[in-house]
Motif scaffolding. Structure first.
Motif, PDB file in Angstrom:
ATOM      1  N   PHE A 198       0.832  -1.210   0.000  1.00  0.00           N
ATOM      2  CA  PHE A 198       0.000   0.000   0.000  1.00  0.00           C
ATOM      3  C   PHE A 198       0.865   1.259   0.000  1.00  0.00           C
ATOM      4  O   PHE A 198       0.572   2.235  -0.693  1.00  0.00           O
ATOM      5  N   ASP A 199       1.975   1.211   0.759  1.00  0.00           N
ATOM      6  CA  ASP A 199       2.880   2.356   0.870  1.00  0.00           C
ATOM      7  C   ASP A 199       3.824   2.465  -0.320  1.00  0.00           C
ATOM      8  O   ASP A 199       4.608   3.404  -0.396  1.00  0.00           O
ATOM      9  N   GLN A 200       3.760   1.481  -1.216  1.00  0.00           N
ATOM     10  CA  GLN A 200       4.606   1.438  -2.405  1.00  0.00           C
ATOM     11  C   GLN A 200       6.096   1.433  -2.051  1.00  0.00           C
ATOM     12  O   GLN A 200       6.946   1.987  -2.758  1.00  0.00           O
ATOM     13  N   TRP A 201       6.420   0.762  -0.933  1.00  0.00           N
ATOM     14  CA  TRP A 201       7.790   0.685  -0.444  1.00  0.00           C
ATOM     15  C   TRP A 201       8.419  -0.588  -1.015  1.00  0.00           C
ATOM     16  O   TRP A 201       8.615  -1.574  -0.315  1.00  0.00           O
ATOM     17  N   TYR A 202       8.764  -0.546  -2.291  1.00  0.00           N
ATOM     18  CA  TYR A 202       9.246  -1.755  -2.966  1.00  0.00           C
ATOM     19  C   TYR A 202      10.510  -2.311  -2.319  1.00  0.00           C
ATOM     20  O   TYR A 202      10.659  -3.526  -2.153  1.00  0.00           O
ATOM     21  N   GLY A 203      11.450  -1.447  -1.964  1.00  0.00           N
ATOM     22  CA  GLY A 203      12.719  -1.901  -1.417  1.00  0.00           C
ATOM     23  C   GLY A 203      12.566  -2.800  -0.209  1.00  0.00           C
ATOM     24  O   GLY A 203      13.284  -3.798  -0.068  1.00  0.00           O
ATOM     25  N   LEU A 204      11.644  -2.476   0.679  1.00  0.00           N
ATOM     26  CA  LEU A 204      11.435  -3.292   1.873  1.00  0.00           C
ATOM     27  C   LEU A 204      10.452  -4.424   1.601  1.00  0.00           C
ATOM     28  O   LEU A 204      10.597  -5.526   2.138  1.00  0.00           O
ATOM     29  N   PHE A 205       9.447  -4.164   0.773  1.00  0.00           N
ATOM     30  CA  PHE A 205       8.480  -5.209   0.423  1.00  0.00           C
ATOM     31  C   PHE A 205       9.176  -6.433  -0.151  1.00  0.00           C
ATOM     32  O   PHE A 205       8.822  -7.570   0.144  1.00  0.00           O
TER      33      PHE A 205
ATOM     34  N   PRO B 230       3.798   3.240 -10.479  1.00  0.00           N
ATOM     35  CA  PRO B 230       3.005   4.244  -9.752  1.00  0.00           C
ATOM     36  C   PRO B 230       2.515   5.401 -10.615  1.00  0.00           C
ATOM     37  O   PRO B 230       1.473   6.001 -10.327  1.00  0.00           O
ATOM     38  N   ASP B 231       3.276   5.739 -11.662  1.00  0.00           N
ATOM     39  CA  ASP B 231       2.907   6.887 -12.497  1.00  0.00           C
ATOM     40  C   ASP B 231       2.029   6.507 -13.693  1.00  0.00           C
ATOM     41  O   ASP B 231       1.687   7.359 -14.510  1.00  0.00           O
ATOM     42  N   ALA B 232       1.684   5.229 -13.802  1.00  0.00           N
ATOM     43  CA  ALA B 232       0.849   4.778 -14.918  1.00  0.00           C
ATOM     44  C   ALA B 232      -0.586   5.269 -14.734  1.00  0.00           C
ATOM     45  O   ALA B 232      -1.006   5.599 -13.615  1.00  0.00           O
ATOM     46  N   PRO B 233      -1.369   5.329 -15.797  1.00  0.00           N
ATOM     47  CA  PRO B 233      -2.766   5.742 -15.675  1.00  0.00           C
ATOM     48  C   PRO B 233      -3.532   4.821 -14.726  1.00  0.00           C
ATOM     49  O   PRO B 233      -3.207   3.631 -14.623  1.00  0.00           O
ATOM     50  N   PRO B 234      -4.535   5.339 -14.014  1.00  0.00           N
ATOM     51  CA  PRO B 234      -5.320   4.505 -13.104  1.00  0.00           C
ATOM     52  C   PRO B 234      -5.905   3.290 -13.823  1.00  0.00           C
ATOM     53  O   PRO B 234      -6.464   3.409 -14.906  1.00  0.00           O
ATOM     54  N   GLY B 235      -5.732   2.143 -13.213  1.00  0.00           N
ATOM     55  CA  GLY B 235      -6.266   0.922 -13.791  1.00  0.00           C
ATOM     56  C   GLY B 235      -5.234   0.069 -14.504  1.00  0.00           C
ATOM     57  O   GLY B 235      -5.465  -1.119 -14.736  1.00  0.00           O
ATOM     58  N   GLN B 236      -4.069   0.641 -14.850  1.00  0.00           N
ATOM     59  CA  GLN B 236      -3.058  -0.136 -15.581  1.00  0.00           C
ATOM     60  C   GLN B 236      -2.513  -1.284 -14.722  1.00  0.00           C
ATOM     61  O   GLN B 236      -2.327  -2.406 -15.202  1.00  0.00           O
ATOM     62  N   GLY B 237      -2.286  -1.002 -13.438  1.00  0.00           N
ATOM     63  CA  GLY B 237      -1.812  -2.044 -12.538  1.00  0.00           C
ATOM     64  C   GLY B 237      -2.859  -3.132 -12.326  1.00  0.00           C
ATOM     65  O   GLY B 237      -2.531  -4.322 -12.232  1.00  0.00           O
TER      66      GLY B 237
END
Length: 313
Positions: free
Chosen positions: A113-120, A174-181
């Motif tokens: 949720f926090d988009q903390w890829y390095g720790l995730f 994160p910068d992709a248009p909403p829905g791409q993920g």
């Protein structure tokens, strides 16, 4: 076509296919006094379960990424519960189990949720793996310590870490248009589940040679080849919902299919070693949660990291 329109188009296609499958199942069940036999009853049970799963996923996509994360967190919870139920532990494992269920699951999904890829990416393989045996030490029970600790670590790895990579696709760009993920997540789930279904169908129709009879008696070489090729073909045809070209989509679909088969076989071996046919009975026609997610367990992290490496933006 924007990502939201693509999501609607894909779900419309899925609903249409389920309507056809439901009609076919109903017609087959009307044949003969036994309702078409065990195969037809199993088919109808699977279709009903699919309606439920598609409804839940569709509702999550409509509400937003947070709802999807919450649902997958519960999926991890139930999958881990099934794993621990089939791999009995002792009273001395209470602390690491409490940590796995009530700390590791929420932390792992919060990191997404926090988009903390390095720790995730390293939280469970490093910090959780080192902490769980230490917590077990305080249980004061050294009987089969290595075996017990390994069970909890492996369960944590497959049920939490690996499964969490599926919803993590939503934060990949994160910068992709909403829905791409969400489209990437939907693509992964479609290819995985289509592969499972088509392998089952091809195996029933043409299966002769067992793939791994001691591990998964129902899987055949013909089912693997026919179902795998069909899933790759469909994955290639769905390139338009991804950042991939048709050729790249074919490669990615192949990776998903191969990883999914490996996951299914590996977790089937675990079940067989414990004398169990299914992980549970949570989903009618599919067994337990882990039975439905065994292919995703291996496919999700592989697909996630390949996509992140080859398509960083």
């Amino acid at each position: 076509m924007n990502p939201q329109a693509k999501i609607i188009a894909v779900f419309s296609g899925i609903v249409a296919l389920l309507l056809v499958a439901s009609l076919v199942g109903w017609l087959l069940s009307r044949r003969g006094p036994d309702g078409g036999g065990d195969t037809v009853r199993n088919l109808n049970a699977r279709v009903r379960a699919w309606w439920g799963m598609v409804a839940v996923l569709g509702a999550c996509f409509a509400i937003g990424p947070v709802a999807t994360l919450v649902v997958f967190a519960f999926i991890s919870f139930f999958a881990l519960r099934e794993f621990i139920t089939l791999t009995p532990t002792r009273a001395g494992d209470h602390l690491p189990l409490v940590a796995a269920f009530y700390l590791l699951i929420p932390i792992q999904y919060w990191l997404i949720f926090d988009q903390w890829y390095g720790l995730f990416a390293i939280f469970i393989p490093v910090y959780a793996f080192l902490s769980l045996p230490v917590l077990a030490v305080f249980g004061g029970d050294t009987t089969d310590f290595l075996e017990r600790t390994t069970k909890i670590q492996w369960g944590t790895m497959v049920a939490i870490y690996c499964i969490s990579h599926a919803p993590a696709l939503m934060i990949l760009h994160p910068d992709a248009p909403p829905g791409q993920g969400q489209l990437l997540l939907l693509y992964l789930m479609l290819v995985v589940q289509i592969s499972d279904v088509m392998q089952y169908v091809f195996g029933k129709l043409f299966g002769r040679r067992k793939l791994a009879p001691a591990v998964s008696p129902s899987k055949t070489v013909e089912g693997l080849v026919g179902g795998g090729l069909a899933a790759v073909g469909i994955g290639t045809a769905l390139w338009w919902m991804t950042p991939f070209s048709p050729l790249q989509a074919a490669g990615m679909a192949t990776v998903i299919v191969v990883a999914g088969v490996c996951g299914g076989l590996a977790l089937s071996a675990v079940k067989r070693s414990l004398g169990a046919k299914d992980w549970g009975r949570m989903i009618e026609g599919h067994g337990g949660m882990m039975d439905r997610m065994d292919s995703v367990v291996f496919a999700a992290p592989v697909f996630f990291h390949l996509t992140r490496y080859w398509f960083p933006a």
